[in-house]
Design a protein around this motif. Sequence first.
Motif, PDB file in Angstrom:
ATOM      1  N   ARG A 131       0.836  -1.208   0.000  1.00  0.00           N
ATOM      2  CA  ARG A 131       0.000   0.000   0.000  1.00  0.00           C
ATOM      3  C   ARG A 131       0.866   1.252   0.000  1.00  0.00           C
ATOM      4  NH1 ARG A 131      -3.017  -3.151   3.662  1.00  0.00           N
ATOM      5  NH2 ARG A 131      -2.079  -2.072   5.447  1.00  0.00           N
ATOM      6  N   PHE A 132       1.962   1.206   0.759  1.00  0.00           N
ATOM      7  CA  PHE A 132       2.904   2.334   0.813  1.00  0.00           C
ATOM      8  C   PHE A 132       3.470   2.620  -0.577  1.00  0.00           C
ATOM      9  CE2 PHE A 132       7.593   2.906   0.966  1.00  0.00           C
ATOM     10  CZ  PHE A 132       7.643   4.229   1.381  1.00  0.00           C
ATOM     11  N   ARG A 133       3.861   1.575  -1.307  1.00  0.00           N
ATOM     12  CA  ARG A 133       4.413   1.776  -2.650  1.00  0.00           C
ATOM     13  C   ARG A 133       3.340   2.307  -3.598  1.00  0.00           C
ATOM     14  NH1 ARG A 133       7.419  -2.801  -1.168  1.00  0.00           N
ATOM     15  NH2 ARG A 133       5.827  -4.235  -1.932  1.00  0.00           N
ATOM     16  N   ARG A 134       2.137   1.744  -3.523  1.00  0.00           N
ATOM     17  CA  ARG A 134       1.066   2.183  -4.420  1.00  0.00           C
ATOM     18  C   ARG A 134       0.723   3.653  -4.198  1.00  0.00           C
ATOM     19  NH1 ARG A 134      -1.633  -2.925  -3.447  1.00  0.00           N
ATOM     20  NH2 ARG A 134      -2.973  -1.913  -1.908  1.00  0.00           N
ATOM     21  N   SER A 135       0.784   4.085  -2.939  1.00  0.00           N
ATOM     22  CA  SER A 135       0.327   5.436  -2.628  1.00  0.00           C
ATOM     23  C   SER A 135       1.405   6.492  -2.772  1.00  0.00           C
ATOM     24  CB  SER A 135      -0.219   5.489  -1.193  1.00  0.00           C
ATOM     25  OG  SER A 135       0.817   5.243  -0.252  1.00  0.00           O
ATOM     26  N   GLY A 136       2.690   6.093  -2.698  1.00  0.00           N
ATOM     27  CA  GLY A 136       3.682   7.149  -2.613  1.00  0.00           C
ATOM     28  C   GLY A 136       5.012   6.971  -3.304  1.00  0.00           C
ATOM     29  N   LEU A 176      -2.668   2.766 -11.419  1.00  0.00           N
ATOM     30  CA  LEU A 176      -3.810   3.566 -10.969  1.00  0.00           C
ATOM     31  C   LEU A 176      -4.992   2.659 -10.634  1.00  0.00           C
ATOM     32  CD1 LEU A 176      -3.532   6.360 -13.684  1.00  0.00           C
ATOM     33  CD2 LEU A 176      -2.916   6.579 -11.272  1.00  0.00           C
ATOM     34  N   GLU A 177      -5.193   1.635 -11.455  1.00  0.00           N
ATOM     35  CA  GLU A 177      -6.279   0.692 -11.196  1.00  0.00           C
ATOM     36  C   GLU A 177      -6.004  -0.109  -9.929  1.00  0.00           C
ATOM     37  OE1 GLU A 177      -6.258  -1.216 -15.104  1.00  0.00           O
ATOM     38  OE2 GLU A 177      -8.232  -0.330 -15.479  1.00  0.00           O
ATOM     39  N   PHE A 178      -4.751  -0.524  -9.747  1.00  0.00           N
ATOM     40  CA  PHE A 178      -4.386  -1.252  -8.523  1.00  0.00           C
ATOM     41  C   PHE A 178      -4.664  -0.400  -7.284  1.00  0.00           C
ATOM     42  CE2 PHE A 178      -1.159  -4.139 -10.783  1.00  0.00           C
ATOM     43  CZ  PHE A 178      -2.045  -5.204 -10.764  1.00  0.00           C
ATOM     44  N   ALA A 179      -4.449   0.907  -7.408  1.00  0.00           N
ATOM     45  CA  ALA A 179      -4.647   1.816  -6.271  1.00  0.00           C
ATOM     46  C   ALA A 179      -6.109   2.247  -6.121  1.00  0.00           C
ATOM     47  CB  ALA A 179      -3.756   3.042  -6.422  1.00  0.00           C
ATOM     48  N   PRO A 220     -10.010   6.596  -9.564  1.00  0.00           N
ATOM     49  CA  PRO A 220     -11.044   6.752 -10.594  1.00  0.00           C
ATOM     50  C   PRO A 220     -10.447   7.277 -11.903  1.00  0.00           C
ATOM     51  CG  PRO A 220     -11.136   8.585  -9.045  1.00  0.00           C
ATOM     52  CD  PRO A 220     -10.115   7.615  -8.506  1.00  0.00           C
ATOM     53  N   ARG A 221     -11.128   6.992 -13.009  1.00  0.00           N
ATOM     54  CA  ARG A 221     -10.745   7.487 -14.343  1.00  0.00           C
ATOM     55  C   ARG A 221      -9.276   7.202 -14.657  1.00  0.00           C
ATOM     56  NH1 ARG A 221     -13.931  11.176 -11.966  1.00  0.00           N
ATOM     57  NH2 ARG A 221     -12.221  12.559 -11.389  1.00  0.00           N
ATOM     58  N   ALA A 222      -8.875   5.953 -14.415  1.00  0.00           N
ATOM     59  CA  ALA A 222      -7.469   5.573 -14.606  1.00  0.00           C
ATOM     60  C   ALA A 222      -7.020   5.766 -16.046  1.00  0.00           C
ATOM     61  CB  ALA A 222      -7.259   4.125 -14.173  1.00  0.00           C
ATOM     62  N   PHE A 223      -7.876   5.406 -17.020  1.00  0.00           N
ATOM     63  CA  PHE A 223      -7.458   5.509 -18.421  1.00  0.00           C
ATOM     64  C   PHE A 223      -7.370   6.967 -18.856  1.00  0.00           C
ATOM     65  CE2 PHE A 223      -7.759   1.076 -18.597  1.00  0.00           C
ATOM     66  CZ  PHE A 223      -7.229   0.639 -19.792  1.00  0.00           C
ATOM     67  N   LEU A 270       8.132   6.387 -17.492  1.00  0.00           N
ATOM     68  CA  LEU A 270       8.083   7.625 -16.706  1.00  0.00           C
ATOM     69  C   LEU A 270       6.637   8.029 -16.416  1.00  0.00           C
ATOM     70  CD1 LEU A 270      10.764  10.069 -18.209  1.00  0.00           C
ATOM     71  CD2 LEU A 270      10.839   8.875 -16.022  1.00  0.00           C
ATOM     72  N   ALA A 271       5.796   7.972 -17.438  1.00  0.00           N
ATOM     73  CA  ALA A 271       4.389   8.316 -17.247  1.00  0.00           C
ATOM     74  C   ALA A 271       3.749   7.388 -16.221  1.00  0.00           C
ATOM     75  CB  ALA A 271       3.647   8.233 -18.579  1.00  0.00           C
ATOM     76  N   ARG A 272       4.072   6.113 -16.292  1.00  0.00           N
ATOM     77  CA  ARG A 272       3.518   5.138 -15.336  1.00  0.00           C
ATOM     78  C   ARG A 272       3.983   5.445 -13.910  1.00  0.00           C
ATOM     79  NH1 ARG A 272       5.536  -0.874 -16.164  1.00  0.00           N
ATOM     80  NH2 ARG A 272       7.463   0.202 -15.610  1.00  0.00           N
ATOM     81  N   ALA A 273       5.244   5.843 -13.761  1.00  0.00           N
ATOM     82  CA  ALA A 273       5.777   6.124 -12.425  1.00  0.00           C
ATOM     83  C   ALA A 273       5.165   7.385 -11.827  1.00  0.00           C
ATOM     84  CB  ALA A 273       7.297   6.245 -12.488  1.00  0.00           C
ATOM     85  N   PHE A 274       4.932   8.406 -12.667  1.00  0.00           N
ATOM     86  CA  PHE A 274       4.430   9.689 -12.163  1.00  0.00           C
ATOM     87  C   PHE A 274       2.906   9.738 -12.035  1.00  0.00           C
ATOM     88  CE2 PHE A 274       8.613  11.497 -13.284  1.00  0.00           C
ATOM     89  CZ  PHE A 274       8.815  12.315 -12.178  1.00  0.00           C
ATOM     90  N   ALA A 275       2.192   8.891 -12.777  1.00  0.00           N
ATOM     91  CA  ALA A 275       0.724   8.980 -12.821  1.00  0.00           C
ATOM     92  C   ALA A 275       0.064   8.896 -11.443  1.00  0.00           C
ATOM     93  CB  ALA A 275       0.162   7.920 -13.765  1.00  0.00           C
ATOM     94  N   PRO A 276       0.527   8.029 -10.521  1.00  0.00           N
ATOM     95  CA  PRO A 276      -0.102   7.992  -9.192  1.00  0.00           C
ATOM     96  C   PRO A 276       0.298   9.156  -8.285  1.00  0.00           C
ATOM     97  CG  PRO A 276       0.917   5.870  -9.761  1.00  0.00           C
ATOM     98  CD  PRO A 276       1.452   6.897 -10.713  1.00  0.00           C
ATOM     99  N   GLU A 277       1.089  10.113  -8.828  1.00  0.00           N
ATOM    100  CA  GLU A 277       1.556  11.289  -8.090  1.00  0.00           C
ATOM    101  C   GLU A 277       2.310  10.907  -6.813  1.00  0.00           C
ATOM    102  OE1 GLU A 277      -1.813  13.831  -7.554  1.00  0.00           O
ATOM    103  OE2 GLU A 277      -2.040  14.178  -9.705  1.00  0.00           O
ATOM    104  N   PRO A 278       3.410  10.157  -6.964  1.00  0.00           N
ATOM    105  CA  PRO A 278       4.181   9.726  -5.795  1.00  0.00           C
ATOM    106  C   PRO A 278       4.924  10.896  -5.156  1.00  0.00           C
ATOM    107  CG  PRO A 278       5.389   9.211  -7.795  1.00  0.00           C
ATOM    108  CD  PRO A 278       4.042   9.735  -8.227  1.00  0.00           C
TER     109      PRO A 278
END
Length: 228
Positions: A85-90, A114-117, A120-123, A156-164
């Motif tokens: 959860r820590f990794r998914r969120s931050g 984003l879906e794992f976390a 909403p509106r992941a795509f 890069l987009a995948r890493a930044f998308a969850p806003e870590p």
Amino acid sequence: MGTPESLISLQSVHLTLTGGSGPVNILRGVNLEVRAGETLAVVGPSGSGKTTLLMVLAGLERPSSGSVNVSGRNLALMGEDALARFRRSGVGIVFQAFHLVPTMTAQENVALPLEFAGRPRAFETAGRWLAAVGLDSRLDHYPAQLSGGEQQRVALARAFAPEPFLLLADEPTGNLDADTGRIIMDLLFSLSADRGTTLVLVTHDQGLAARAGRTVRMCDGRLDGEAG
């Protein structure tokens, strides 16, 4: 616990792994403080423990002893579910080898965390981030249809998308030619700066390390402090 403004505080971190020829000391008493919003480069020879240090910061490796505090959390005391959860969120991670899912499009790869976390509106978010890295015309392309530089932009987009709050990058230009590597690093530093993301970067490239706000050198499992 480190100073109040420290996002990362490592105190006397040791990590020993047991191999066929006996115990191997990977990290040997690492102490490190990283402030929120700082960009830190970790340099040093192969086998010195740089990647292992990143894995400890991500909670993917547990130290044998010492304390690992990231954003006020003691990772050594957290179970596997809490660490996930820590990794998914931050925490965002960018690897040298991209690690995209080959059967998923660029947009699906970015939407996945984003879906794992449960976002909403992941795509929709994934599409915005691919546009931010210049790949709005490649949403439906699979990794095999993309160049190495394009694949790393997707990563890069995948890493930044969850806003870590923390981004860990392990030799992110290692598989790219010099010109493409510069483009990727421009993106990495600008995205981190724009969002106030703390960046810890492992690299062999001294020119790349010089772009970070601070550089430390690792040798034989120890940090030597500021690199000149």
